[in-house]
Design a protein around this motif. Structure first.
Motif, PDB file in Angstrom:
ATOM      1  N   ILE A 198       0.737  -1.224   0.004  1.00 41.80           N
ATOM      2  CA  ILE A 198       0.083  -0.266   0.050  1.00 41.80           C
ATOM      3  C   ILE A 198       0.832   1.323  -0.043  1.00 41.80           C
ATOM      4  N   ASP A 199       2.060   1.106  -0.467  1.00 39.58           N
ATOM      5  CA  ASP A 199       3.068   2.067  -0.337  1.00 39.58           C
ATOM      6  C   ASP A 199       2.775   3.331  -1.333  1.00 39.58           C
ATOM      7  N   GLU A 200       2.026   2.710  -2.641  1.00 38.38           N
ATOM      8  CA  GLU A 200       1.833   3.477  -3.668  1.00 38.38           C
ATOM      9  C   GLU A 200       0.368   4.123  -3.453  1.00 38.38           C
ATOM     10  N   ARG A 201      -0.247   4.015  -2.338  1.00 36.67           N
ATOM     11  CA  ARG A 201      -1.574   4.792  -2.079  1.00 36.67           C
ATOM     12  C   ARG A 201      -1.626   6.158  -2.217  1.00 36.67           C
ATOM     13  N   ALA A 202      -2.355   6.851  -3.180  1.00 34.37           N
ATOM     14  CA  ALA A 202      -2.023   8.361  -3.237  1.00 34.37           C
ATOM     15  C   ALA A 202      -2.554   9.162  -2.045  1.00 34.37           C
ATOM     16  N   THR A 203      -3.678   8.476  -1.420  1.00 38.66           N
ATOM     17  CA  THR A 203      -4.313   9.041  -0.474  1.00 38.66           C
ATOM     18  C   THR A 203      -3.059   9.058   0.907  1.00 38.66           C
ATOM     19  N   GLN A 204      -2.400   8.030   0.972  1.00 41.95           N
ATOM     20  CA  GLN A 204      -1.347   7.987   1.921  1.00 41.95           C
ATOM     21  C   GLN A 204      -0.326   9.170   1.977  1.00 41.95           C
ATOM     22  N   SER A 205       0.101   9.209   0.746  1.00 41.41           N
ATOM     23  CA  SER A 205       1.296  10.103   0.125  1.00 41.41           C
ATOM     24  C   SER A 205       0.962  11.486   0.124  1.00 41.41           C
ATOM     25  N   MET A 206      -0.387  11.802  -0.057  1.00 41.60           N
ATOM     26  CA  MET A 206      -1.075  13.047  -0.155  1.00 41.60           C
ATOM     27  C   MET A 206      -1.275  13.645   1.146  1.00 41.60           C
ATOM     28  N   TYR A 207      -1.928  13.020   2.018  1.00 43.64           N
ATOM     29  CA  TYR A 207      -2.497  13.472   3.262  1.00 43.64           C
ATOM     30  C   TYR A 207      -1.640  13.191   4.361  1.00 43.64           C
ATOM     31  N   VAL A 208      -1.123  12.271   4.797  1.00 44.46           N
ATOM     32  CA  VAL A 208      -0.573  11.973   6.067  1.00 44.46           C
ATOM     33  C   VAL A 208       0.622  12.839   6.096  1.00 44.46           C
ATOM     34  N   PRO A 209       1.461  13.085   5.294  1.00 44.24           N
ATOM     35  CA  PRO A 209       2.360  14.164   5.661  1.00 44.24           C
ATOM     36  C   PRO A 209       2.175  15.467   6.081  1.00 44.24           C
ATOM     37  N   LEU A 210       1.012  15.956   5.676  1.00 46.34           N
ATOM     38  CA  LEU A 210       0.509  17.247   5.987  1.00 46.34           C
ATOM     39  C   LEU A 210      -0.077  17.286   7.481  1.00 46.34           C
ATOM     40  N   ASP A 211      -0.060  16.154   7.963  1.00 49.34           N
ATOM     41  CA  ASP A 211      -0.637  16.148   9.183  1.00 49.34           C
ATOM     42  C   ASP A 211       0.784  16.404  10.442  1.00 49.34           C
ATOM     43  N   HIS A 212       1.883  16.877   9.672  1.00 50.48           N
ATOM     44  CA  HIS A 212       2.899  17.201  10.563  1.00 50.48           C
ATOM     45  C   HIS A 212       2.946  18.542  10.695  1.00 50.48           C
ATOM     46  N   VAL A 213       2.226  19.349   9.720  1.00 46.56           N
ATOM     47  CA  VAL A 213       2.206  20.609   9.880  1.00 46.56           C
ATOM     48  C   VAL A 213       1.953  21.246  11.163  1.00 46.56           C
ATOM     49  N   GLY A 214       2.784  22.218  11.803  1.00 48.57           N
ATOM     50  CA  GLY A 214       2.791  22.524  13.484  1.00 48.57           C
ATOM     51  C   GLY A 214       1.298  23.336  13.458  1.00 48.57           C
ATOM     52  N   ARG A 215       0.510  22.509  14.175  1.00 48.99           N
ATOM     53  CA  ARG A 215      -0.716  23.185  14.661  1.00 48.99           C
ATOM     54  C   ARG A 215      -0.348  24.232  15.911  1.00 48.99           C
ATOM     55  N   ASP A 216       0.582  24.224  16.419  1.00 49.27           N
ATOM     56  CA  ASP A 216       0.767  25.131  17.759  1.00 49.27           C
ATOM     57  C   ASP A 216       1.124  26.533  16.918  1.00 49.27           C
ATOM     58  N   ASP A 217       1.509  26.634  15.690  1.00 47.15           N
ATOM     59  CA  ASP A 217       2.066  27.812  15.253  1.00 47.15           C
ATOM     60  C   ASP A 217       0.831  28.585  14.444  1.00 47.15           C
ATOM     61  N   GLN A 218       0.259  29.536  15.117  1.00 48.40           N
ATOM     62  CA  GLN A 218      -1.036  30.514  14.311  1.00 48.40           C
ATOM     63  C   GLN A 218      -0.712  30.975  13.227  1.00 48.40           C
ATOM     64  N   LEU A 219       0.760  31.467  12.701  1.00 49.50           N
ATOM     65  CA  LEU A 219       0.834  31.871  11.581  1.00 49.50           C
ATOM     66  C   LEU A 219       0.697  30.747  10.480  1.00 49.50           C
ATOM     67  N   VAL A 220       1.272  29.698  10.893  1.00 49.10           N
ATOM     68  CA  VAL A 220       1.411  28.502   9.958  1.00 49.10           C
ATOM     69  C   VAL A 220      -0.230  28.056   9.659  1.00 49.10           C
ATOM     70  N   ARG A 221      -0.964  28.185  10.747  1.00 48.80           N
ATOM     71  CA  ARG A 221      -2.373  27.724  10.668  1.00 48.80           C
ATOM     72  C   ARG A 221      -2.961  28.705   9.775  1.00 48.80           C
ATOM     73  N   LEU A 222      -2.702  30.077   9.961  1.00 48.96           N
ATOM     74  CA  LEU A 222      -3.284  31.072   9.099  1.00 48.96           C
ATOM     75  C   LEU A 222      -3.039  30.863   7.744  1.00 48.96           C
ATOM     76  N   PHE A 223      -1.821  30.504   7.253  1.00 49.89           N
ATOM     77  CA  PHE A 223      -1.306  30.401   5.913  1.00 49.89           C
ATOM     78  C   PHE A 223      -1.693  29.228   5.314  1.00 49.89           C
ATOM     79  N   GLU A 224      -1.987  28.132   6.027  1.00 50.84           N
ATOM     80  CA  GLU A 224      -2.551  27.173   5.486  1.00 50.84           C
ATOM     81  C   GLU A 224      -4.113  27.318   5.061  1.00 50.84           C
ATOM     82  N   GLN A 225      -4.892  27.709   5.982  1.00 54.66           N
ATOM     83  CA  GLN A 225      -6.218  28.278   5.691  1.00 54.66           C
ATOM     84  C   GLN A 225      -6.688  29.254   4.462  1.00 54.66           C
ATOM     85  N   HIS A 226      -5.507  30.188   4.485  1.00 57.37           N
ATOM     86  CA  HIS A 226      -5.673  30.989   3.434  1.00 57.37           C
ATOM     87  C   HIS A 226      -5.202  30.290   1.916  1.00 57.37           C
ATOM     88  N   VAL A 227      -4.263  29.541   1.948  1.00 53.26           N
ATOM     89  CA  VAL A 227      -4.289  28.842   0.845  1.00 53.26           C
ATOM     90  C   VAL A 227      -5.319  27.858   0.654  1.00 53.26           C
TER      91      VAL A 227
END
Length: 312
Positions: A198-227
């Motif tokens: 299952i290493d070629e599953r697009a869902t795993q490769s697309m979604y899981v890494p983005l869960d590592h975006v730092g949720r404790d950084d307000q600026l990064v959260r706002l940037f992601e929401q804006h995008v």
């Protein structure tokens, strides 16, 4: 590390087995390849010694609902309902109500997870209040109506908000299982994915890494929401930084620290994620989707998808 899978009569058989088998395989590979990684133990918690899935499969429980507080991770698979009325009926079932009560009584400190209609059980227990979550795509509208205090992120296959993990429809259980293994060891999760093909599953490769975006950084959260809110528009970093009342250099530094990628790379990842979702859930052509997410033609989008599918 103890993972407790919570089941009641009518549970979605594939959801349960995908979670159980993936975690079990992870433990076998852990012992073989890296015994230093924490042990993965799996308990099956239910109020009866035998629970039957919606398709009639008998599941032998090994723990009671009262034992959930002793688990490091509590996971709720799908209820097995196949339409909105069925989901609502399942939530009103006495066994589900008792499961909800047990989950609501959990203390802090452990990780709680649910997939597909199992996310409704978490929400009923109040565990998603004020959190970001995803659910089965065909239940988005009823989820929003029933749980207005939860921020639904319908584009994501797996969403992590602090100590709560939610995953999307049906076979997203396997993406959830891999994410849980990843919480123990990234290398072990990659090995499990390769072992189970299952290493070629697009869902795993697309979604899981983005869960590592730092949720404790307000600026990064706002940037992601804006995008996410402006995917179809040009997104020059200078302009976006100005709209967020910061400088390009500060934005670059903060995004790199939180996500280990540049702001431009994060924009590309979010666009690729959105494209995968639209390809899977609509009949739009790749050229139409390209326009929807800010590209002039499908060729550019195809190149982007090839790039990130190779890099889970």
């Amino acid at each position: 590390m103890l993972f407790a899978i919570v089941v009641a009569d009518g549970v979605f058989a594939s959801g349960f087995t995908l979670l159980h088998d993936t975690l079990s395989v992870a433990e076998v590979l852990r012992r073989t390849h890296d015994p230093a990684v924490p042990e993965i133990r799996v308990a099956i918690a239910g109020e009866q010694p035998i629970v039957r899935t919606g398709s009639g499969l008998a599941i032998l429980t090994t723990a009671r609902l009262d034992d959930l507080a002793g688990a490091d991770v509590v996971v709720v698979p799908a209820l097995g309902a196949l339409d909105e009325p069925g989901v609502l009926d399942a939530l009103d079932a006495p066994a589900t109500i008792r499961m909800v009560t047990a989950l609501a009584d959990l203390g802090s400190g452990g990780l709680v997870a649910g997939a597909c209609t199992g996310t409704f059980v978490l929400a009923e227990a109040g565990l998603l209040r004020g959190r970001r979550a995803t659910t089965s795509w065909w239940l988005n509208s009823v989820f929003v109506r029933r749980y207005p205090d939860t921020e639904l992120d319908a584009d994501r296959m797996v969403v992590k908000d602090k100590d709560v993990l939610t995953a999307g429809a049906a076979f997203a259980h396997i993406d959830l299982a891999l994410t849980l293994v990843r919480s123990v060891s990234v290398e072990l999760a990659d090995r499990v994915a390769r072992h189970l093909l299952i290493d070629e599953r697009a869902t795993q490769s697309m979604y899981v890494p983005l869960d590592h975006v730092g949720r404790d950084d307000q600026l990064v959260r706002l940037f992601e929401q804006h995008v996410r809110a402006n995917l179809a528009a040009p997104l020059p970093i200078t302009t976006v930084a100005r709209e967020l009342a910061t400088t390009p250099r500060t934005l670059e530094r903060r995004v790199r620290a939180a996500a280990n990628m540049t702001p431009l790379e994060l924009i590309q990842r979010i666009r690729a994620e959105r494209a995968e979702h639209l390809l899977a859930t609509t009949e739009q052509s790749i050229d139409q989707i390209a326009l929807d997410i800010g590209y002039r033609n499908g060729s550019t989008l195809r190149a982007l998808l090839r790039k990130y599918r190779r890099k889970p």
